[in-house]
Write an enzyme that holds these catalytic residues in place. Sequence first.
Site, PDB file in Angstrom:
ATOM      1  N   TRP A  12      29.569  -3.361 142.045  1.00  0.00           N
ATOM      2  CA  TRP A  12      29.013  -4.163 143.131  1.00  0.00           C
ATOM      3  C   TRP A  12      29.947  -5.303 143.548  1.00  0.00           C
ATOM      4  O   TRP A  12      29.681  -6.029 144.473  1.00  0.00           O
ATOM      5  CB  TRP A  12      27.646  -4.717 142.738  1.00  0.00           C
ATOM      6  CG  TRP A  12      27.629  -5.540 141.513  1.00  0.00           C
ATOM      7  CD1 TRP A  12      28.038  -6.830 141.376  1.00  0.00           C
ATOM      8  CD2 TRP A  12      27.169  -5.137 140.227  1.00  0.00           C
ATOM      9  NE1 TRP A  12      27.874  -7.253 140.094  1.00  0.00           N
ATOM     10  CE2 TRP A  12      27.330  -6.251 139.362  1.00  0.00           C
ATOM     11  CE3 TRP A  12      26.633  -3.957 139.726  1.00  0.00           C
ATOM     12  CZ2 TRP A  12      26.979  -6.199 138.017  1.00  0.00           C
ATOM     13  CZ3 TRP A  12      26.282  -3.916 138.400  1.00  0.00           C
ATOM     14  CH2 TRP A  12      26.452  -5.023 137.558  1.00  0.00           C
ATOM     15  N   TYR A  44      40.707  10.549 132.909  1.00  0.00           N
ATOM     16  CA  TYR A  44      41.709  11.157 132.051  1.00  0.00           C
ATOM     17  C   TYR A  44      41.799  12.647 132.360  1.00  0.00           C
ATOM     18  O   TYR A  44      40.790  13.334 132.423  1.00  0.00           O
ATOM     19  CB  TYR A  44      41.329  10.962 130.575  1.00  0.00           C
ATOM     20  CG  TYR A  44      41.293   9.520 130.173  1.00  0.00           C
ATOM     21  CD1 TYR A  44      42.431   8.892 129.699  1.00  0.00           C
ATOM     22  CD2 TYR A  44      40.126   8.774 130.290  1.00  0.00           C
ATOM     23  CE1 TYR A  44      42.419   7.568 129.320  1.00  0.00           C
ATOM     24  CE2 TYR A  44      40.101   7.434 129.918  1.00  0.00           C
ATOM     25  CZ  TYR A  44      41.243   6.841 129.438  1.00  0.00           C
ATOM     26  OH  TYR A  44      41.215   5.527 129.072  1.00  0.00           O
ATOM     27  N   GLN A  94      40.925   8.971 121.577  1.00  0.00           N
ATOM     28  CA  GLN A  94      39.892   8.040 122.029  1.00  0.00           C
ATOM     29  C   GLN A  94      38.552   8.769 121.965  1.00  0.00           C
ATOM     30  O   GLN A  94      38.268   9.624 122.790  1.00  0.00           O
ATOM     31  CB  GLN A  94      40.165   7.567 123.455  1.00  0.00           C
ATOM     32  CG  GLN A  94      41.355   6.646 123.586  1.00  0.00           C
ATOM     33  CD  GLN A  94      41.550   6.165 125.013  1.00  0.00           C
ATOM     34  OE1 GLN A  94      40.725   6.409 125.877  1.00  0.00           O
ATOM     35  NE2 GLN A  94      42.648   5.485 125.265  1.00  0.00           N
ATOM     36  N   ARG A 145      23.587  -1.724 134.595  1.00  0.00           N
ATOM     37  CA  ARG A 145      24.219  -0.441 134.870  1.00  0.00           C
ATOM     38  C   ARG A 145      23.181   0.687 134.950  1.00  0.00           C
ATOM     39  O   ARG A 145      23.244   1.547 135.817  1.00  0.00           O
ATOM     40  CB  ARG A 145      25.236  -0.130 133.774  1.00  0.00           C
ATOM     41  CG  ARG A 145      26.044   1.141 134.035  1.00  0.00           C
ATOM     42  CD  ARG A 145      26.981   1.470 132.893  1.00  0.00           C
ATOM     43  NE  ARG A 145      27.893   0.380 132.594  1.00  0.00           N
ATOM     44  CZ  ARG A 145      28.838   0.441 131.655  1.00  0.00           C
ATOM     45  NH1 ARG A 145      28.971   1.528 130.923  1.00  0.00           N
ATOM     46  NH2 ARG A 145      29.624  -0.594 131.427  1.00  0.00           N
TER      47      ARG A 145
END
Length: 250
Positions: A12, A44, A94, A145
Site C-alpha cells: 500500500w 526466485y 532458504q 497482510r
Amino acid sequence: MPLSCQLSVLSWVDKASCVSQVAEQLMTIAYENGVNLFDTAEVYDRNEIVRAMTHVINQGMSMYWGTSRWSAMEIMEAYSVARQFNLIPPVCEQAEYNFFQRDKVETQLPELYHKIGNQYSMPQKVNSCGIITGKYENGIPECSRASMKPYAWLKEKIVSEDGRKQQAKLKELTTISEKLGCTLPQLAIAWCLRNEGVSSVLLGTSSPIQLAENLRAMEVIPKMTAGIVTEIDHVLGNRPHSKKDFHQAH
C-alpha cells in the site's frame, strides 16, 4: 552476525520516493548493526541450472549460489550434477523454518548435508508470515497482510482449526518470552538461530522500528538454554524425530 535482511515494502506504499526512503532507512539500520547480506529479490527462478550458476561464479559475478525452497531431492540432484561434471554446487538452502514448520530444517536437510558435505540452512518466514508476531491473536486486523485479497490463503490459514490451535500455543510461548524479557518475535528468531545447522536468518521487515526490534533477538540467543528449548518443545509438541533418534531408541 547470523542475521541477513530481507527487505519488503508493503504494497500500500505506492509512492516511489516513499519506497526508496524506507528501503534506504532499513538498509542503513541493518548495515550499522552488522548485517552484511541483503536479499531483495521478490521471485526466485528454480529453473537456473547448475552449469549456468557455475558460469556466473567463474565470471566473477558471484561468489557462490544457493537454492530457495528446493526439496532435499532437488538439492541432491543439483549436487550430483555438479559432482559429475566438475561444476559448483549450491552451498545453502532458504527454507521455511519457524515454530510450526520444523521437519525440513531439523531432519531432512541435516540428513542430506551429512551425505553431501557442508551445506547451510538460511531460514525464511521465521515469523510464519506474521502469524507468530501475535498480531492475529484476536482476529484479522484491518490493513494487516491477511486482510488483503491477495493473501486470502493466509486469512484462511489463520481462522482454520489448526490456526486457532497455533494461536493458543503462541499465548503459552508469550509467557516464556516474557520470562526471558523479550518479545515473541524476538524469541522466534533466537529459537531459529540456536540451531547449529542454521547459518543465517532472513528477516522480512517493512519499517525501521520493526527491524530494530528484530535485531535485538541477538541478545536473546544466550538465554536459549536447554531448559528453555525443552519448554518450547513441550508447548509446540511437534519436535521432529530424525533417523538418529530412531536408531537410538532401538
